[in-house]
Design a protein around this motif. Structure first.
Motif, PDB file in Angstrom:
ATOM      1  N   ALA A 118      64.841  75.504 -52.793  1.00  0.00           N
ATOM      2  CA  ALA A 118      66.148  75.255 -52.183  1.00  0.00           C
ATOM      3  C   ALA A 118      66.107  75.421 -50.678  1.00  0.00           C
ATOM      4  O   ALA A 118      66.870  74.766 -49.952  1.00  0.00           O
ATOM      5  N   ALA A 119      65.203  76.274 -50.178  1.00  0.00           N
ATOM      6  CA  ALA A 119      65.072  76.486 -48.735  1.00  0.00           C
ATOM      7  C   ALA A 119      64.057  75.544 -48.108  1.00  0.00           C
ATOM      8  O   ALA A 119      63.635  75.771 -46.968  1.00  0.00           O
ATOM      9  N   ASP A 120      63.652  74.497 -48.850  1.00  0.00           N
ATOM     10  CA  ASP A 120      62.666  73.534 -48.358  1.00  0.00           C
ATOM     11  C   ASP A 120      61.326  74.228 -48.070  1.00  0.00           C
ATOM     12  O   ASP A 120      60.641  73.922 -47.099  1.00  0.00           O
ATOM     13  N   GLY A 121      60.988  75.168 -48.966  1.00  0.00           N
ATOM     14  CA  GLY A 121      59.727  75.881 -48.827  1.00  0.00           C
ATOM     15  C   GLY A 121      58.862  75.700 -50.054  1.00  0.00           C
ATOM     16  O   GLY A 121      59.154  74.895 -50.939  1.00  0.00           O
ATOM     17  N   TYR A 122      57.806  76.479 -50.127  1.00  0.00           N
ATOM     18  CA  TYR A 122      56.892  76.392 -51.258  1.00  0.00           C
ATOM     19  C   TYR A 122      56.238  77.758 -51.456  1.00  0.00           C
ATOM     20  O   TYR A 122      56.285  78.642 -50.581  1.00  0.00           O
ATOM     21  N   VAL A 123      55.621  77.923 -52.632  1.00  0.00           N
ATOM     22  CA  VAL A 123      54.973  79.179 -52.989  1.00  0.00           C
ATOM     23  C   VAL A 123      53.521  79.124 -52.527  1.00  0.00           C
ATOM     24  O   VAL A 123      52.759  78.262 -52.957  1.00  0.00           O
TER      25      VAL A 123
END
Length: 337
Positions: A118-123
């Protein structure tokens, strides 16, 4: 010859002059004392006024200090957000970490992944250890998970808030680093080195001998390698500023997360760790001795009879062998015969 009394009676004028001088000196001393007292009174009155003003100033300073202390005592994340908002044009690299207590690690882990998306991130990395299920199918204490997320710096605050809603926040940390000067210095060095590379390339095009070409190519290769390294540093700084790292720890045991949040340091903590290491080393040595002792006993049981037999045999052999005195006596008897 006149006595002292007669001399005084005969010359009264000098005595009167001395008395006048003494009186004048006493009057001057009294005048000085009165002036000093009046000056002290004025100074004390002025000091009282200054003390009043000083008390007012101290009160104002105390209020300001209380305000500053309140700002410092506020949550670190809010302070760093304000600093980031108040530094336009600066290159600020921010990272954050959150420790939470949740009911179900597996379910919370899925929500952390959703918060990153949702925050335009990744793990970047994850480690999930679900707690063991009891007879009723419910998870008991012992579940643990750790995530390292990469999110845009502009969305870091949103990601921290979203992750904090997944459970009970035990601790939350946020760090901020200004890399503006380092970035500006690296950019200036890149521009200077790029101009140098262009000059070397121009000289290489004008070189007329093989020796000059080889030397210029070597110089060009070294400068291009240094230029590539500086560009890599520049890109790394840009990445640190544009994206932030968010570390999320999930626990089902509140005592475990509190212990993980505490980082003991100092002399006492060092002494405790040293004593623990000494105890571990002693336990290792004793374990090794315990492992070797049965073999040592078995070897001793086997070797002791052999050693006893060899010693007994050597004793009997020494007793049966004739000595040098008996041999010489026997030879003497033969000669006499």
């Amino acid at each position: 010859m006149l006595t002292r009394a007669e001399h005084v009676r005969a010359d009264p004028v000098p005595h009167a002059r001395r008395r006048s001088a003494v009186l004048a000196l006493v009057a001057m001393i009294l005048a000085l004392l009165l002036g000093a007292c009046s000056a002290a009174d004025q100074a004390s009155s002025a000091g009282g006024g200054s003390d009043g003003a000083g008390s007012e100033d101290e009160a104002a300073l105390a209020e300001a200090a209380d305000g500053e202390a309140g700002a410092v005592g506020a949550p670190g994340a809010d302070v760093l957000r304000a600093q980031a908002d108040a530094a336009p044009g600066r290159m600020i690299a921010r990272d954050a970490s959150v420790r939470l207590v949740v009911d179900d690690v597996t379910q919370a882990a899925g929500q952390v992944r959703a918060a990153a998306a949702a925050a335009d991130g990744y793990v970047v990395s994850e480690e999930v250890t679900p707690g063991d299920a009891d007879a009723d199918g419910e998870r008991d204490d012992g579940g643990y998970a750790m995530f390292v997320l990469s999110v845009p710096s502009a969305s870091l605050d949103q990601a921290v808030d979203r992750v904090g809603d997944l459970g009970t926040v035990v601790s939350s940390d946020m760090t901020s680093k200004d890399v503006t000067e380092q970035y500006v210095d690296t950019t200036a060095r890149i521009e200077t080195l790029q101009a140098s590379v262009d000059r070397v390339r121009a000289l290489l095009g004008e070189a007329g001998t093989v020796k000059d070409i080889v030397a210029l190519e070597r110089e060009l290769s070294d400068r291009e390698a240094e230029l590539d390294a500086l560009r890599a540093v520049q890109q790394s700084l840009e990445a640190d500023v544009s994206r932030s790292s968010l570390t999320v720890e999930l626990h089902t045991d509140e005592a475990a997360v509190v212990a993980a949040a505490e980082d003991p340091s100092g002399f006492v903590a060092g002494l405790q760790r040293g004593w623990s290491a000494f105890g571990a080393a002693t336990a290792t040595v004793l374990t090794g001795l315990g492992a070797v002792l049965p073999f040592a006993i078995a070897l001793a049981v086997l070797l002791l009879p052999v050693l006893w037999w060899q010693r007994r045999r050597a004793t009997h052999a020494g007793a049966a062998r004739p000595g040098p005195d008996s041999t010489a006596g026997h030879e003497a008897d033969q000669l006499r015969a």
